[in-house]
Design a protein around this motif. Structure first.
Motif, PDB file in Angstrom:
ATOM      1  N   ILE A 168       0.865  -1.185   0.000  1.00 55.83           N
ATOM      2  CA  ILE A 168       0.000   0.000   0.000  1.00 55.83           C
ATOM      3  C   ILE A 168       0.894   1.225   0.000  1.00 55.83           C
ATOM      4  O   ILE A 168       1.756   1.369   0.868  1.00 55.83           O
ATOM      5  CB  ILE A 168      -0.934   0.021   1.225  1.00 55.83           C
ATOM      6  N   SER A 169       0.712   2.099  -0.968  1.00 50.89           N
ATOM      7  CA  SER A 169       1.524   3.313  -1.028  1.00 50.89           C
ATOM      8  C   SER A 169       0.977   4.351  -0.063  1.00 50.89           C
ATOM      9  O   SER A 169      -0.209   4.666  -0.082  1.00 50.89           O
ATOM     10  CB  SER A 169       1.531   3.881  -2.453  1.00 50.89           C
ATOM     11  N   VAL A 170       1.849   4.848   0.799  1.00 51.26           N
ATOM     12  CA  VAL A 170       1.500   5.945   1.706  1.00 51.26           C
ATOM     13  C   VAL A 170       2.442   7.090   1.367  1.00 51.26           C
ATOM     14  O   VAL A 170       3.622   7.050   1.692  1.00 51.26           O
ATOM     15  CB  VAL A 170       1.638   5.537   3.182  1.00 51.26           C
ATOM     16  N   ILE A 171       1.901   8.072   0.673  1.00 49.72           N
ATOM     17  CA  ILE A 171       2.727   9.132   0.087  1.00 49.72           C
ATOM     18  C   ILE A 171       2.647  10.400   0.920  1.00 49.72           C
ATOM     19  O   ILE A 171       1.556  10.903   1.208  1.00 49.72           O
ATOM     20  CB  ILE A 171       2.267   9.415  -1.352  1.00 49.72           C
ATOM     21  N   ALA A 172       3.800  10.893   1.320  1.00 51.81           N
ATOM     22  CA  ALA A 172       3.861  12.179   2.020  1.00 51.81           C
ATOM     23  C   ALA A 172       3.678  13.277   0.979  1.00 51.81           C
ATOM     24  O   ALA A 172       4.548  13.514   0.147  1.00 51.81           O
ATOM     25  CB  ALA A 172       5.203  12.330   2.737  1.00 51.81           C
ATOM     26  N   CYS A 173       2.520  13.914   1.009  1.00 52.87           N
ATOM     27  CA  CYS A 173       2.176  14.850  -0.059  1.00 52.87           C
ATOM     28  C   CYS A 173       1.542  16.106   0.506  1.00 52.87           C
ATOM     29  O   CYS A 173       0.519  16.047   1.192  1.00 52.87           O
ATOM     30  CB  CYS A 173       1.218  14.170  -1.039  1.00 52.87           C
ATOM     31  N   GLU A 174       2.151  17.232   0.228  1.00 51.90           N
ATOM     32  CA  GLU A 174       1.590  18.522   0.616  1.00 51.90           C
ATOM     33  C   GLU A 174       0.864  19.098  -0.585  1.00 51.90           C
ATOM     34  O   GLU A 174       1.410  19.182  -1.676  1.00 51.90           O
ATOM     35  CB  GLU A 174       2.714  19.471   1.027  1.00 51.90           C
ATOM     36  N   LEU A 175      -0.401  19.469  -0.392  1.00 46.49           N
ATOM     37  CA  LEU A 175      -1.134  20.108  -1.482  1.00 46.49           C
ATOM     38  C   LEU A 175      -0.474  21.441  -1.812  1.00 46.49           C
ATOM     39  O   LEU A 175      -0.128  22.216  -0.920  1.00 46.49           O
ATOM     40  CB  LEU A 175      -2.598  20.339  -1.079  1.00 46.49           C
ATOM     41  N   SER A 176      -0.309  21.707  -3.093  1.00 49.44           N
ATOM     42  CA  SER A 176       0.358  22.938  -3.514  1.00 49.44           C
ATOM     43  C   SER A 176      -0.490  24.147  -3.191  1.00 49.44           C
ATOM     44  O   SER A 176      -1.705  24.061  -3.014  1.00 49.44           O
ATOM     45  CB  SER A 176       0.646  22.889  -5.016  1.00 49.44           C
ATOM     46  N   ASP A 177       0.159  25.291  -3.091  1.00 45.31           N
ATOM     47  CA  ASP A 177      -0.563  26.541  -2.812  1.00 45.31           C
ATOM     48  C   ASP A 177      -1.419  26.969  -3.992  1.00 45.31           C
ATOM     49  O   ASP A 177      -2.417  27.667  -3.825  1.00 45.31           O
ATOM     50  CB  ASP A 177       0.435  27.658  -2.470  1.00 45.31           C
ATOM     51  N   ASP A 178      -1.026  26.544  -5.195  1.00 43.93           N
ATOM     52  CA  ASP A 178      -1.784  26.908  -6.392  1.00 43.93           C
ATOM     53  C   ASP A 178      -3.000  26.006  -6.531  1.00 43.93           C
ATOM     54  O   ASP A 178      -2.891  24.782  -6.451  1.00 43.93           O
ATOM     55  CB  ASP A 178      -0.909  26.774  -7.647  1.00 43.93           C
ATOM     56  N   GLY A 179      -4.175  26.596  -6.744  1.00 42.18           N
ATOM     57  CA  GLY A 179      -5.383  25.817  -6.952  1.00 42.18           C
ATOM     58  C   GLY A 179      -5.348  25.113  -8.293  1.00 42.18           C
ATOM     59  O   GLY A 179      -4.587  25.480  -9.200  1.00 42.18           O
ATOM     60  N   GLU A 180      -6.169  24.093  -8.433  1.00 44.88           N
ATOM     61  CA  GLU A 180      -6.210  23.306  -9.661  1.00 44.88           C
ATOM     62  C   GLU A 180      -6.545  24.155 -10.877  1.00 44.88           C
ATOM     63  O   GLU A 180      -6.112  23.873 -11.985  1.00 44.88           O
ATOM     64  CB  GLU A 180      -7.246  22.181  -9.494  1.00 44.88           C
ATOM     65  N   PHE A 181      -7.308  25.232 -10.661  1.00 47.48           N
ATOM     66  CA  PHE A 181      -7.764  26.050 -11.784  1.00 47.48           C
ATOM     67  C   PHE A 181      -7.189  27.466 -11.744  1.00 47.48           C
ATOM     68  O   PHE A 181      -7.692  28.353 -12.419  1.00 47.48           O
ATOM     69  CB  PHE A 181      -9.294  26.088 -11.806  1.00 47.48           C
ATOM     70  N   ASP A 182      -6.136  27.661 -10.945  1.00 46.74           N
ATOM     71  CA  ASP A 182      -5.538  28.987 -10.813  1.00 46.74           C
ATOM     72  C   ASP A 182      -4.405  29.211 -11.808  1.00 46.74           C
ATOM     73  O   ASP A 182      -3.298  29.619 -11.456  1.00 46.74           O
ATOM     74  CB  ASP A 182      -5.008  29.192  -9.381  1.00 46.74           C
ATOM     75  N   ASN A 183      -4.671  28.925 -13.077  1.00 51.61           N
ATOM     76  CA  ASN A 183      -3.677  29.191 -14.111  1.00 51.61           C
ATOM     77  C   ASN A 183      -4.420  29.565 -15.392  1.00 51.61           C
ATOM     78  O   ASN A 183      -5.606  29.257 -15.548  1.00 51.61           O
ATOM     79  CB  ASN A 183      -2.762  27.976 -14.333  1.00 51.61           C
ATOM     80  N   ASP A 184      -3.730  30.230 -16.291  1.00 51.54           N
ATOM     81  CA  ASP A 184      -4.383  30.763 -17.488  1.00 51.54           C
ATOM     82  C   ASP A 184      -4.983  29.673 -18.366  1.00 51.54           C
ATOM     83  O   ASP A 184      -6.066  29.843 -18.930  1.00 51.54           O
ATOM     84  CB  ASP A 184      -3.367  31.577 -18.307  1.00 51.54           C
TER      85      ASP A 184
END
Length: 322
Positions: A168-184
């Motif tokens: 079972i993969s247990v991934i240390a992952c921090e969500l990025s500050d940029d939102g999924e739709f915060d780009n042009d």
């Protein structure tokens, strides 16, 4: 503690039963969730995957009970049992049951033969805590970490009747500050596609994570008015669901989905793809749809997109009107 198949199967069934009773009551359970549950449980038990599901349930439950945001990477959102076990936040049932309409085969394979690939994302600060919990639960000498970044939790529980350990993969992952739709690029896609629901936004997220799915493909179809967002191929699930709606048999619909999502339809001269095209035409699939399939090199899973968007929503980092 002995983690033999009978014990783990009973614990798995108890956990699933408790959750589904909370959702639908003890009597008069609707046909769709009841049928889906029976199909999945039967497949999981026959293929010997009870340990994978139950152990992922224990790990995800521990992390969530300790107040962490946990989201599943990959296709686990295609399993109703995984949803009932709190491994994934994605309900794969139809929209009638506030689900995202994801076939079980996307995760398990046509016959349920695929080994469950659970990838739990947890905050980096909690990764070691979950490892400690695993060692306390299964035994320090029966748990190891492998892989790049020590992401793969290898469990060989006492009493488990399996030749291979549970991975079972247990991934240390921090969500990025940029939102999924915060780009042009994403903003332009949203402006052109005009999403109306959470599912629409999630399909767009998946669309933009695919390869050769939007620019030079879906974008042109939308701009020409050839199809709508609902008809567009955004995710691998879109293909299987569309073909099933057209009356294609389930196995062929699954095989075409797999062929396209891996970019194999991009090899237009292959004999296998030519056979599949014949079957698609028999169901009345339009020329533009088949040509769109041939341009795709990779299709993202809807469940992964839903998990990420919902995780962002939990953090109040994503603001939308739905």
């Amino acid at each position: 503690m002995e983690w033999d198949q009978r014990y783990v199967t009973e614990k798995l069934r108890d956990a699933v039963s408790e959750k589904i009773t909370q959702m639908y009551g003890q009597q008069d359970m609707p046909e769709e969730p009841q049928k889906r549950l029976c199909h999945e449980i039967d497949s999981i038990e026959k293929n010997g995957w009870v340990w994978h599901y139950y152990f992922a349930h224990l790990l995800a439950g521990k992390a969530k009970n300790d107040g962490n945001i946990v989201w599943s990477r990959g296709t686990a959102g295609a399993s109703f049992v995984a949803y009932l076990l709190n491994i994934t936040e994605v309900n794969p049932l139809s929209e009638l049951y506030e689900g995202f309409d994801i076939p079980f085969e996307v995760f398990a394979g046509y016959k349920g033969e695929k080994k469950p690939d659970f990838n739990l994302n947890v905050p980096p600060s909690y990764h070691d805590c979950l490892l400690t919990f695993a060692r306390d639960t299964f035994g320090a000498d029966r748990v190891a970490l492998e892989g790049n970044g020590n992401n793969h939790l290898i469990i060989q529980p006492k009493g488990a009747e399996q030749d291979e350990p549970i991975n079972i993969s247990v991934i240390a992952c921090e969500l990025s500050d940029d939102g999924e739709f915060d780009n042009d690029r994403a903003k332009a896609a949203i402006a052109g596609l005009k999403p109306q629901s959470l599912k629409d936004y999630c399909r767009i997220a998946a669309l933009l994570h695919g390869t050769d799915t939007w620019e030079g493909n879906g974008k042109e179809l939308i701009e020409k008015g050839t199809c709508t967002l609902q008809q567009l191929i955004c995710t691998r699930e879109d293909i299987m669901n569309t073909l099933l709606e057209k009356g294609m048999n389930r196995r062929m619909a699954y095989e075409i989905m797999e062929h396209v999502r891996k970019g194999k339809a991009n090899r237009v001269d292959s004999a296998k793809w030519q056979e599949m095209k014949v079957e698609m035409r028999k169901t009345g699939m339009p020329k533009w749809y088949i040509e769109s399939c041939e341009k795709i090199k990779y299709l993202f899973p809807l469940g992964h997109a839903v998990e990420y968007v919902k995780a962002r929503e939990h953090e109040n980092a994503l603001k939308m009107d739905w």
